[in-house]
Design a protein around this motif. Structure first.
Motif, PDB file in Angstrom:
ATOM      1  N   ASP A 115      -3.996 -11.142  13.248  1.00  0.00           N
ATOM      2  CA  ASP A 115      -4.479 -11.176  11.615  1.00  0.00           C
ATOM      3  C   ASP A 115      -5.207 -12.614  11.594  1.00  0.00           C
ATOM      4  O   ASP A 115      -4.838 -13.686  11.975  1.00  0.00           O
ATOM      5  CB  ASP A 115      -3.374 -11.383  10.783  1.00  0.00           C
ATOM      6  CG  ASP A 115      -2.772 -10.120  10.304  1.00  0.00           C
ATOM      7  OD1 ASP A 115      -3.237  -8.902  10.893  1.00  0.00           O
ATOM      8  OD2 ASP A 115      -1.538 -10.101   9.876  1.00  0.00           O
ATOM      9  N   ILE A 116      -6.655 -12.419  11.325  1.00  0.00           N
ATOM     10  CA  ILE A 116      -7.596 -13.706  11.146  1.00  0.00           C
ATOM     11  C   ILE A 116      -7.580 -13.874   9.817  1.00  0.00           C
ATOM     12  O   ILE A 116      -8.238 -13.018   8.967  1.00  0.00           O
ATOM     13  CB  ILE A 116      -8.800 -13.211  11.667  1.00  0.00           C
ATOM     14  CG1 ILE A 116      -8.771 -12.623  13.212  1.00  0.00           C
ATOM     15  CG2 ILE A 116      -9.722 -14.454  11.730  1.00  0.00           C
ATOM     16  CD1 ILE A 116      -8.063 -13.502  13.971  1.00  0.00           C
ATOM     17  N   SER A 117      -7.081 -14.875   9.444  1.00  0.00           N
ATOM     18  CA  SER A 117      -7.006 -15.298   8.185  1.00  0.00           C
ATOM     19  C   SER A 117      -8.058 -16.675   7.831  1.00  0.00           C
ATOM     20  O   SER A 117      -8.109 -17.440   8.434  1.00  0.00           O
ATOM     21  CB  SER A 117      -5.586 -15.723   7.571  1.00  0.00           C
ATOM     22  OG  SER A 117      -4.658 -15.034   7.929  1.00  0.00           O
ATOM     23  N   VAL A 134      -8.004 -11.860   4.840  1.00  0.00           N
ATOM     24  CA  VAL A 134      -7.281 -11.761   5.812  1.00  0.00           C
ATOM     25  C   VAL A 134      -7.741 -10.406   6.742  1.00  0.00           C
ATOM     26  O   VAL A 134      -7.903  -9.428   6.060  1.00  0.00           O
ATOM     27  CB  VAL A 134      -5.871 -11.577   5.630  1.00  0.00           C
ATOM     28  CG1 VAL A 134      -5.018 -11.121   7.116  1.00  0.00           C
ATOM     29  CG2 VAL A 134      -5.052 -12.541   5.066  1.00  0.00           C
ATOM     30  N   ALA A 135      -8.303 -10.231   8.053  1.00  0.00           N
ATOM     31  CA  ALA A 135      -8.736  -9.324   8.539  1.00  0.00           C
ATOM     32  C   ALA A 135      -7.921  -9.086   9.767  1.00  0.00           C
ATOM     33  O   ALA A 135      -7.699  -9.602  10.595  1.00  0.00           O
ATOM     34  CB  ALA A 135     -10.239  -9.611   9.299  1.00  0.00           C
ATOM     35  N   ARG A 136      -7.413  -7.840   9.571  1.00  0.00           N
ATOM     36  CA  ARG A 136      -6.385  -7.333  10.686  1.00  0.00           C
ATOM     37  C   ARG A 136      -7.329  -6.739  11.884  1.00  0.00           C
ATOM     38  O   ARG A 136      -8.015  -5.786  11.501  1.00  0.00           O
ATOM     39  CB  ARG A 136      -5.170  -6.478  10.188  1.00  0.00           C
ATOM     40  CG  ARG A 136      -4.504  -5.736  11.354  1.00  0.00           C
ATOM     41  CD  ARG A 136      -3.368  -5.317  10.502  1.00  0.00           C
ATOM     42  NE  ARG A 136      -2.150  -6.306  10.329  1.00  0.00           N
ATOM     43  CZ  ARG A 136      -1.130  -6.016   9.694  1.00  0.00           C
ATOM     44  NH1 ARG A 136      -0.470  -4.965   9.795  1.00  0.00           N
ATOM     45  NH2 ARG A 136      -0.372  -7.021   9.436  1.00  0.00           N
ATOM     46  N   LEU A 137      -7.073  -7.076  13.159  1.00  0.00           N
ATOM     47  CA  LEU A 137      -7.819  -6.467  14.147  1.00  0.00           C
ATOM     48  C   LEU A 137      -7.060  -5.977  15.407  1.00  0.00           C
ATOM     49  O   LEU A 137      -6.362  -6.647  15.866  1.00  0.00           O
ATOM     50  CB  LEU A 137      -8.982  -7.341  14.474  1.00  0.00           C
ATOM     51  CG  LEU A 137      -9.886  -8.114  13.695  1.00  0.00           C
ATOM     52  CD1 LEU A 137     -10.660  -9.407  14.099  1.00  0.00           C
ATOM     53  CD2 LEU A 137     -11.150  -6.746  12.878  1.00  0.00           C
ATOM     54  N   SER A 138      -7.424  -5.047  15.901  1.00  0.00           N
ATOM     55  CA  SER A 138      -6.915  -4.618  17.290  1.00  0.00           C
ATOM     56  C   SER A 138      -7.919  -4.993  18.428  1.00  0.00           C
ATOM     57  O   SER A 138      -9.002  -4.847  18.318  1.00  0.00           O
ATOM     58  CB  SER A 138      -7.001  -2.902  17.380  1.00  0.00           C
ATOM     59  OG  SER A 138      -6.574  -2.596  18.790  1.00  0.00           O
TER      60      SER A 138
END
Length: 380
Positions: A115-117, A134-138
């Motif tokens: 989670d890049i906040s 907030v960007a959720r990334l795999s």
């Protein structure tokens, strides 16, 4: 004074939480834990980690090994300093070690969720939100296996900060990214109101992961069927694009759109903005990259008309490319600069004049100073 100290303590705990969710290296998480505890990892900080970081972590969000390593490092450091390790921390670590022994499948995953906040640039104002996006990334957990396209790079973080710091550049524009990787830049472009976001990559596994990341962030993927696309309200497309094989006939859908705005009587051209993060890395790829950039920046109709806005130092009447890059090898960068000049492209370093706000202060592993921001246009 007391209020200021309390606010600072809350900020340090927030940074610790966000660093854990972003999958920061264990050493960085421990450094933030020490800072939050005034120099040591106190029982209060240990409980915060358990309750606010590990305890609220969605199952499968973090690689189990990552969390176990964090716990082990904390226990070792606190024991060496002869401080108190809470019983709850011991119990959590023991439970995870037991689970690991029973089910080795938990540690076979090649990807980890992050989670890049992005903190708000005005988050010290009590009327504003602490976190703007907030960007959720795999992301790949093993870059040594050729999975670099699914890794999160400093240039991508820098370009994302740039987009969020100067949203007016990208708002209502059709934006196109080369080598989109995990898709973080696309998520930020969508957030600031780009009229269309086109993400591309030349690796099929990276493209698949990118599409999954768009779905993780509730962004609809544009349908490939033209009839469906015309009526779709989706703003994000993920497309395969190989620089080596790309030709003009492969880029028919990347021209600027003519769009109308509510309340205005005239149509205004929606200029294309091209972006790239860490795409200048291999001298073998440089000629292909420059050729694609040249084709994109010289598309028919790309000269456009004035967008009617003035007073903005980034105002442009022609397509422009913004490239964030880490110069790992000066020879490779010089190769890019020469190839660009030979192709009549102007490359200007705007790192100082367009420095973005530091929206990721908790990411200690992210070296912002190593990234340069370039503005690429056609020579007039």
């Amino acid at each position: 004074m007391a209020d200021a100290a309390a606010q600072d303590a809350d900020e340090q705990l927030l940074h610790l939480n966000l660093a854990f969710l972003a999958g920061e290296p264990p050493a960085c998480v421990l450094a933030l834990a020490r800072k939050a505890g005034g120099g040591s990892i106190t029982p209060y900080v240990q409980n915060f980690l358990l309750e606010s970081c590990i305890g609220t972590n969605v199952e499968g969000h973090q690689n189990s090994t990552y969390t176990t390593v964090i716990l082990k490092r904390i226990i070792s450091e606190v024991e060496l300093s002869l401080d108190v390790v809470t019983d709850e921390l011991y119990e959590e670590f023991a439970q995870r070690m037991s689970l690991k022994a029973k089910d080795s499948l938990l540690n076979r995953t090649d990807h980890i969720y992050k989670d890049i906040s992005f903190l708000s640039s005005t988050y010290n104002n009590i009327s504003s939100k602490l976190i703007s996006l907030v960007a959720r990334l795999s992301c790949s957990s093993n870059m040594l296996e050729g999975d670099t396209g699914c890794s999160l790079w400093p240039s991508s973080l820098f370009l994302s900060e740039f987009i969020l710091s100067y949203p007016k550049i990208f708002s209502t524009k059709c934006c196109f990214e080369l080598g989109s990787g995990v898709g973080l830049v696309g998520i930020c472009l969508n957030y600031v109101g780009a009229s269309k976001v086109i993400l591309t990559d030349g690796d099929t596994s990276t493209l698949t992961n990118m599409k999954e990341n768009m779905e993780l962030n509730n962004l609809c993927i544009e349908q490939e069927v033209p009839e469906v696309s015309k009526e779709s309200k989706n703003k994000v497309e993920c497309r395969y694009l190989s620089w080596e094989e790309a030709s003009k006939c492969d880029l028919p859908g990347y021209q600027p759109d003519i769009v109308g705005f509510v309340g205005q009587s005239e149509f205004i051209r929606d200029f294309l903005l091209y972006l790239g993060a860490d795409i200048i890395y291999d001298p073998v790829c440089v000629p292909h990259l420059v050729r694609v950039l040249s084709m994109l920046l010289t598309r028919d109709g790309g000269q456009g008309e004035s967008n009617g806005k003035s007073g903005d130092k980034f105002e442009t009447e022609t397509p422009v490319a913004y490239i964030a890059t880490v110069v790992r090898n000066p020879e490779t960068f010089n190769c890019f600069a020469k190839a660009a000049a030979d192709t009549k492209l102007s490359v200007v370093n705007i790192t100082s004049s367009a420095a973005p706000s530091n929206l990721l202060p908790y990411m200690l592993s992210y070296d912002r100073s190593s990234v340069q921001l370039l503005k690429v246009t056609l020579f007039s």
